[in-house]
Write an enzyme that holds these catalytic residues in place. Structure first.
Site, mmCIF file in Angstrom:
data_model
loop_
_atom_site.group_PDB
_atom_site.id
_atom_site.type_symbol
_atom_site.label_atom_id
_atom_site.label_comp_id
_atom_site.label_asym_id
_atom_site.label_seq_id
_atom_site.Cartn_x
_atom_site.Cartn_y
_atom_site.Cartn_z
ATOM 1 N NE ARG A 1 -4.091 -2.067 1.908
ATOM 2 C CZ ARG A 1 -4.932 -2.572 2.785
ATOM 3 N NH1 ARG A 1 -4.756 -2.314 4.080
ATOM 4 N NH2 ARG A 1 -5.949 -3.315 2.411
ATOM 5 C CE1 TYR B 1 -1.879 -0.718 -7.908
ATOM 6 C CE2 TYR B 1 -1.784 -2.432 -9.571
ATOM 7 C CZ TYR B 1 -1.290 -1.277 -9.023
ATOM 8 O OH TYR B 1 -0.193 -0.683 -9.591
ATOM 9 C CD GLU B 2 -1.428 -4.665 -3.683
ATOM 10 O OE1 GLU B 2 -1.813 -5.301 -2.684
ATOM 11 O OE2 GLU B 2 -0.832 -5.216 -4.626
ATOM 12 N N GLY B 3 -6.404 -3.030 -2.253
ATOM 13 C CA GLY B 3 -7.480 -2.466 -1.449
ATOM 14 C C GLY B 3 -7.934 -1.166 -2.063
ATOM 15 C CD GLN C 1 -5.996 1.215 1.233
ATOM 16 O OE1 GLN C 1 -5.299 1.361 2.229
ATOM 17 N NE2 GLN C 1 -6.094 0.059 0.599
#
Length: 599
Positions: free
Chosen positions: A296, A440-442, A447
């Site tokens: 992140r 992506y990555e949440g 977040q």
């Protein structure tokens, strides 16, 4: 054709006067980060990416990756050769432990280099970037044997690495994963399932790819509490370190996606592949968060980095392109038209980009320092303080960094007018590439929920209270200096809006939808205050240096003007964000789903 110049001078300014790198020479790894060494990393690293990676960015996007009938994947022309030079030069080893072949430099230094690498070629940077996420997990959760087996060649770049989380039926809700891990008599596991959206899942750059895979063992709870993490190499590693048989893992297809075409984003099929448990069974979520937190921060850096390249090219175009006349009269009467730079709206977009990019650069580098201090600070109290702050700021760096990076890229495209929409000018690629970083990555909504749903209340609100105290203290100190008094006062007011919004959340916990509806505005409010703090530090340093007659006067003046722009044009948004939050969830949740559909 686009251009890119690594912003070495600005990075150096932040490292010297915001991060204050020289104040940590007593800590492990920092002694090696001498001014000469840091200059060499920035200058030589910048030269490497500009000369080796940037020239294949546009061509790689246009060509994309190719999957063959046997499941192998080849990267675009020039990528394999560039990667070989990257490995040979050791750029991927900067902050890795010496024990496994790294240079043990501070993480903040590798963060600076990573920005340059992403700016020059985001798709390329993802290959070593994903490996670094896997390395981070193995360093913390891997057994000594796993570390000896995999880390030296992963650190060197000879082997790649991936993170295999998402499946067709689930993304963020990992409790829904179906991939199975059956224990075998030899202590390994048989991994069966399908993973999607796997960046760098298969390629021709390395001899081996070490996949870290989330799966469930027999009898595990049907929730996130039942997740375990496994290391699954593309080729089985023999006892002597040589590569043995091909494992039963393959690329089923390459995703046809909007951007980052030179990175192989794969559907990965595990058909009884041999894997080994990393850490404890059903404790994979903790290991996953190690990977995710590292990723992140890296994705937040992608927002900054892609926005930076788009912005640089918009500045060049605005200086070269002539269109219309200045509102105050012809700026260059001898020419048929004035440069775009004379138009206030063009200036507005460029100043917006400059203010956010330089502020985000400082925030990302400060975040890199906090990662170092969490591990290496001299006292437990300092380590805990750093851990609290970076834990709070990680979703902000990712979410706000990528939202703003995309906004800056689209503004840069807007500066180009019609040319910005044409492929050969390059701006549309930056818009496409920047868009994925918000997902992506949440996703950035996730977040924001991580921030307000977990981070605010963690340890009784210790992290956010420490952040409040830090900003308030620096505002109070800066108000005594005429050069920073207005910025400090405006930041103090924005901090008050954030504090009030936080208290509103605390008073409305009875309706969780209020938290969900206000999460994204709160994330941006936090980002506004955090970047405002960075501008306060940069403006204070610029004023101090200017008063002492040190440094480049024009550069320092530009810092002070940009700080003023951020104070006058950006910080007032804090009040609007607070009012959005306090609007609550009633109107957001009122309509039944059928009322969203066309008649």
């Amino acid at each position: 054709m686009p251009q890119y110049t690594p912003p070495v001078r600005d990075t150096r300014f932040v490292l010297d006067h915001v991060v204050k790198l020289n104040g940590y020479t007593n800590l492990p790894g920092f002694a090696a980060a001498t001014p000469d060494m840091v200059d060499a990393v920035l200058e030589e690293g910048g030269r490497f990416v500009a000369e080796v990676l940037f020239p294949i960015n546009q061509s790689g996007d246009q060509e994309g990756c190719t999957r063959h009938a046997d499941g192998s994947v080849t990267t675009p022309r020039g990528v394999k050769e560039a990667y070989a030079k990257f490995v040979e030069s050791g750029w991927g080893t900067l902050s890795a432990p010496e024990e496994f072949g790294g240079q043990n430099m501070p993480h903040v230094i590798s963060t600076a280099f990573q920005e340059y690498m992403i700016s020059s070629n985001m798709a390329f940077a993802m290959y070593p970037g994903l490996a670094h996420g896997a390395i981070a997990a193995l360093l913390v959760k891997g057994s000594p044997e796993q570390q000896r087996t995999y880390l030296p060649k992963m650190v060197s770049g000879q082997w790649g690495g991936t993170m295999n989380l998402t499946e067709p039926q689930c993304g963020t809700d990992l409790g829904l994963i179906k991939t199975k891990a059956e224990p075998q008599a030899d202590g390994s596991y048989s991994i069966t399932g399908t993973k999607i959206f796997i960046s760098a899942g298969e390629h021709d750059l390395t001899d081996n790819i070490i996949h870290l895979v989330l799966a469930k063992t027999p009898g595990a709870p049907d929730s996130s509490k039942g997740i375990s993490l496994f290391v699954v190499p593309k080729f089985i590693v023999q006892d002597d370190g040589s590569l043995g048989a091909r494992n039963a893992v393959s690329c089923g297809s390459i995703e046809h996606k909007m951007g980052i075409h030179a990175n192989a984003t794969c559907v990965m099929n595990y058909d009884g592949a041999k894997g080994w448990l990393v850490g404890e069974e059903m404790k994979g979520l903790a290991a996953m968060f190690i990977m995710m937190n590292a990723a992140r921060l890296g994705v937040g850096l992608q927002g900054l980095a892609v926005g930076e390249t788009a912005y640089q090219n918009a500045v060049i175009y605005a200086g070269d392109r002539r269109q219309g006349r200045a509102l105050t009269g012809a700026a260059e009467p001898a020419e048929k038209a004035d440069p775009l730079f004379v138009h206030p709206d063009v200036r507005r977009m460029l100043m917006h980009g400059k203010a956010w990019l330089e502020g985000l650069r400082a925030l990302c580098l400060w975040g890199g320092l906090l990662v170092d201090l969490e591990e290496k600070a001299a006292s437990e109290e300092e380590r805990q303080s750093a851990a609290d702050l970076i834990g709070l700021l990680t979703p902000v760096i990712k979410g706000v960094g990528t939202d703003k990076g995309y906004e800056i890229a689209t503004n840069a495209q807007q500066v180009y007018g019609g040319h910005g929409y044409i492929q050969e000018w390059g701006m549309e690629q930056y818009v496409r590439d920047a868009r994925i970083a918000m997902i992506y990555e949440g996703t950035n909504g996730v977040q924001a929920m991580d921030l307000v749903g977990r981070k605010l209340a963690m340890n009784g609100g210790r992290a956010v209270q420490a952040f409040f105290a830090l900003v308030a203290g620096e505002c109070a100190a800066a108000k005594g200096n005429p050069a920073t008094a207005d910025l400090a006062s405006r930041l103090e007011k924005a901090l008050g809006e954030m504090q009030a919004a936080t208290m509103w959340f605390m008073g409305n916990l009875s309706n969780p939808n209020n938290i969900g509806a206000g999460a994204v505005p709160y994330m941006h409010l936090t980002g506004l205050v955090a970047v405002g703090l960075m501008w306060l530090r940069m403006a204070s340093a610029a004023a101090r240096l200017k008063a002492a007659g040190e440094g480049d006067a024009a550069f320092l003046d530009a810092k002070l003007v940009t700080a003023r722009f951020f104070a006058e044009r950006m910080l007032p948004e804090a009040g609007s964000l607070r009012r959005q939050i306090e609007g609550g969830a009633d109107a957001v949740m009122a309509l039944p789903p059928e009322m969203f559909r066309a008649a």
